[in-house]
Design a protein around this motif. Structure first.
Motif, PDB file in Angstrom:
ATOM      1  N   MET A  52       3.137  40.765 -37.091  1.00  0.00           N
ATOM      2  CA  MET A  52       2.831  40.986 -35.661  1.00  0.00           C
ATOM      3  C   MET A  52       2.619  42.625 -36.072  1.00  0.00           C
ATOM      4  SD  MET A  52       6.006  41.886 -32.139  1.00  0.00           S
ATOM      5  CE  MET A  52       4.091  42.220 -31.609  1.00  0.00           C
TER       6      MET A  52
ATOM      7  N   HIS B 138       6.428  41.138 -23.912  1.00  0.00           N
ATOM      8  CA  HIS B 138       5.772  40.124 -23.979  1.00  0.00           C
ATOM      9  C   HIS B 138       6.136  39.703 -24.985  1.00  0.00           C
ATOM     10  CE1 HIS B 138       4.411  37.077 -21.865  1.00  0.00           C
ATOM     11  NE2 HIS B 138       2.763  37.442 -22.937  1.00  0.00           N
ATOM     12  N   ARG B 139       5.649  39.680 -26.164  1.00  0.00           N
ATOM     13  CA  ARG B 139       4.819  39.123 -27.334  1.00  0.00           C
ATOM     14  C   ARG B 139       6.732  38.639 -28.304  1.00  0.00           C
ATOM     15  NH1 ARG B 139      -0.157  42.966 -29.212  1.00  0.00           N
ATOM     16  NH2 ARG B 139      -1.991  41.415 -27.793  1.00  0.00           N
TER      17      ARG B 139
ATOM     18  N   THR C 150       8.372  36.091 -25.817  1.00  0.00           N
ATOM     19  CA  THR C 150       7.664  34.728 -26.343  1.00  0.00           C
ATOM     20  C   THR C 150       8.230  34.280 -28.073  1.00  0.00           C
ATOM     21  OG1 THR C 150       5.377  35.552 -25.045  1.00  0.00           O
ATOM     22  CG2 THR C 150       5.558  33.414 -26.824  1.00  0.00           C
ATOM     23  N   GLU C 151       8.333  34.743 -28.302  1.00  0.00           N
ATOM     24  CA  GLU C 151       9.092  34.570 -30.181  1.00  0.00           C
ATOM     25  C   GLU C 151      10.130  34.260 -30.022  1.00  0.00           C
ATOM     26  OE1 GLU C 151       7.240  34.073 -33.116  1.00  0.00           O
ATOM     27  OE2 GLU C 151       5.644  34.549 -32.645  1.00  0.00           O
TER      28      GLU C 151
END
Length: 213
Positions: A3, A17-18, A21-22
């Motif tokens: 990322m 947030h990303r 999620t992962e």
């Protein structure tokens, strides 16, 4: 995980947030998630991380919730910065509207703006043609903007989704033609007459009539 590397000028809420999620998708424990966060940092954030967690024991003793809070305290945005990022986030020419909306909703979630101002920002930064089509539907909530923007884009691309079918049915129910209204008026007139005849004093009584004959 690949990322964009996090810099101090980036949106910390979106970065976290990303990562979160992962973390849930890959079932990472808190220590692994925090290490993954450090692997996606550069410059100032990485220096801050090394200072905050100089030993493996420090990372092991930190929960994801505590790490998230520390990141937000250090790299969180003030209202002015958030407004600037919202104004700069425009829907790109080849960008699906949902990708644009995801980023905008993340930014708007950090603000204290009223619903009407959030709607204005979403529509102003959307593709001009799409935003004009959404405006014609007179949305009153952010949820309606998101739903109708996706619906209009799906329909323009010929995607026969359930969203398109449902909104088409709703639109047809709302947009009566003049002859439909006239037919409804006639039906209600017949219903009123039938209702009046059904009242006890107005009912036809065949047995009594035969007795009088």
């Amino acid at each position: 995980m690949r990322m964009e590397l996090f810099e101090s000028s980036h949106n910390v809420a979106l970065f976290l947030h990303r990562l979160n999620t992962e973390r849930m998708l890959r079932n990472w424990n808190d220590s692994i998630a925090i290490l993954e966060a450090s692997a996606n940092m550069t410059d100032i954030p990485l220096m801050w991380f090394v200072t905050q967690y100089p030993r493996p024991e420090d990372i092991a003793a930190t929960t994801w919730v505590d790490f998230d809070a520390a990141m937000r305290r250090r790299f969180g945005d003030n209202e002015q910065t958030i407004v600037s990022r919202i104004q700069q986030r425009k829907q790109q020419d080849d960008e699906p509207v949902q990708a644009y909306l995801d980023d905008m909703m993340m930014l708007l979630a950090q603000s204290t703006f009223p619903e009407t101002l959030k709607i204005d920002f979403l529509l102003e930064n959307m593709h001009h043609g799409l935003s004009q089509d959404v405006i014609k539907t007179i949305p009153t909530t952010v949820e309606e903007v998101v739903f109708r923007a996706n619906f209009i884009e799906d329909k323009s691309l010929g995607i026969n989704s359930n969203r398109v079918k449902n909104l088409d049915r709703q639109s047809k129910r709302r947009n009566y033609k003049e002859e439909d209204v006239a037919e409804l008026a006639r039906a209600f007139g017949k219903l009123s007459v039938a209702f009046a005849d059904s009242k006890p004093g107005n009912r036809h009584q065949p047995n009594a009539d035969r007795g009088r004959e």
